[in-house]
Design an enzyme around this catalytic site. Sequence first.
Site, PDB file in Angstrom:
ATOM      1  N   PRO A  56       0.836  -1.205   0.000  1.00 34.48           N
ATOM      2  CA  PRO A  56       0.000   0.000   0.000  1.00 34.48           C
ATOM      3  C   PRO A  56       0.876   1.262   0.000  1.00 34.48           C
ATOM      4  O   PRO A  56       1.863   1.332   0.713  1.00 34.48           O
ATOM      5  CB  PRO A  56      -0.788  -0.103   1.316  1.00 34.48           C
ATOM      6  CG  PRO A  56      -0.601  -1.485   1.808  1.00 34.48           C
ATOM      7  CD  PRO A  56       0.640  -2.017   1.186  1.00 34.48           C
ATOM      8  N   GLU A  57       0.510   2.227  -0.848  1.00 35.72           N
ATOM      9  CA  GLU A  57       1.231   3.500  -0.890  1.00 35.72           C
ATOM     10  C   GLU A  57       0.289   4.583  -0.350  1.00 35.72           C
ATOM     11  O   GLU A  57      -0.778   4.274   0.177  1.00 35.72           O
ATOM     12  CB  GLU A  57       1.687   3.783  -2.332  1.00 35.72           C
ATOM     13  CG  GLU A  57       2.603   2.663  -2.856  1.00 35.72           C
ATOM     14  CD  GLU A  57       3.088   2.892  -4.297  1.00 35.72           C
ATOM     15  OE1 GLU A  57       3.158   4.043  -4.733  1.00 35.72           O
ATOM     16  OE2 GLU A  57       3.398   1.887  -4.961  1.00 35.72           O
TER      17      GLU A  57
END
Length: 266
Positions: A2-3
């Site tokens: 996840p960014e």
Amino acid sequence: MPELPEVETIKRGLGKAILGKKITAVCVHNPKIIREPAVEKFKKGLTGARIKNILRKAKVLILELSNGKSLVIHLKMTGQLVYPGNGKASRASFRLSDGKTLDFNDQRLFAELRLLNDWHSLKFIQGLGPEPFNISPAQFKNMLAKKKTRIKPLLMDQSFISGIGNLYAAEALFRAKIHPERPALSLSEKEKELLFEEIKDTLNEAIQHKGSSLDQYVQLSGRPGDYVKYHKVYDRKGKACLVCKTPIKRTALGGRGTYFCPKCQK
Ligand SMILES: [Zn+2]
């Protein structure tokens, strides 16, 4: 992994679902994810505390509690927060005052949970560079000046600029028509400005679509985010470039798979 858009989506979900609620019980099914303090102290420090504030720093979530402590959550590769949870795959579950459970799932067990007295003092957080949304175009241009590093690994360097990972670096560089292997200092002023705009636009669009569900990422509800269908280069090796029809290439750059259009990106 996840960014920024995925973690922001989870943060917004938590704000609606659990803000102000009290943690009434904590179950730790796999202690590997608890980095500090010891599990018993971790459980004791959380039980009875109310969730006062929910913050995000780059890719890290911070739940500030009514007892002055903070729960710091780094999802890493496969961490998930799901509410209401069912406990089926959870590594830890947090029972809340509404009778429902917040599940923490993590297939690969790389995630890191910490209960801290002062999250500001966490070394990892102190070492973070600014987020793209917190700087001006002029600051971004200054940051790139004199940097010999290739642009894509530089954008992914969390101490340089934080929140961008492999996926959104590739997408922003495609949209700015910049080859991922260019040394940062070789970018013209115009290219730097365009890149900065495209980074922010890409991240904002991904947030609007609740993130990209690659690997294990899900929203707090357990539903996937649907930004994957808007990806222009990431994970599109061999497929036609959406602009010029040239097949998208994949190379390894700084140890990471890098997707780009050899014709559009100079
Ligand atoms: Zn192209």
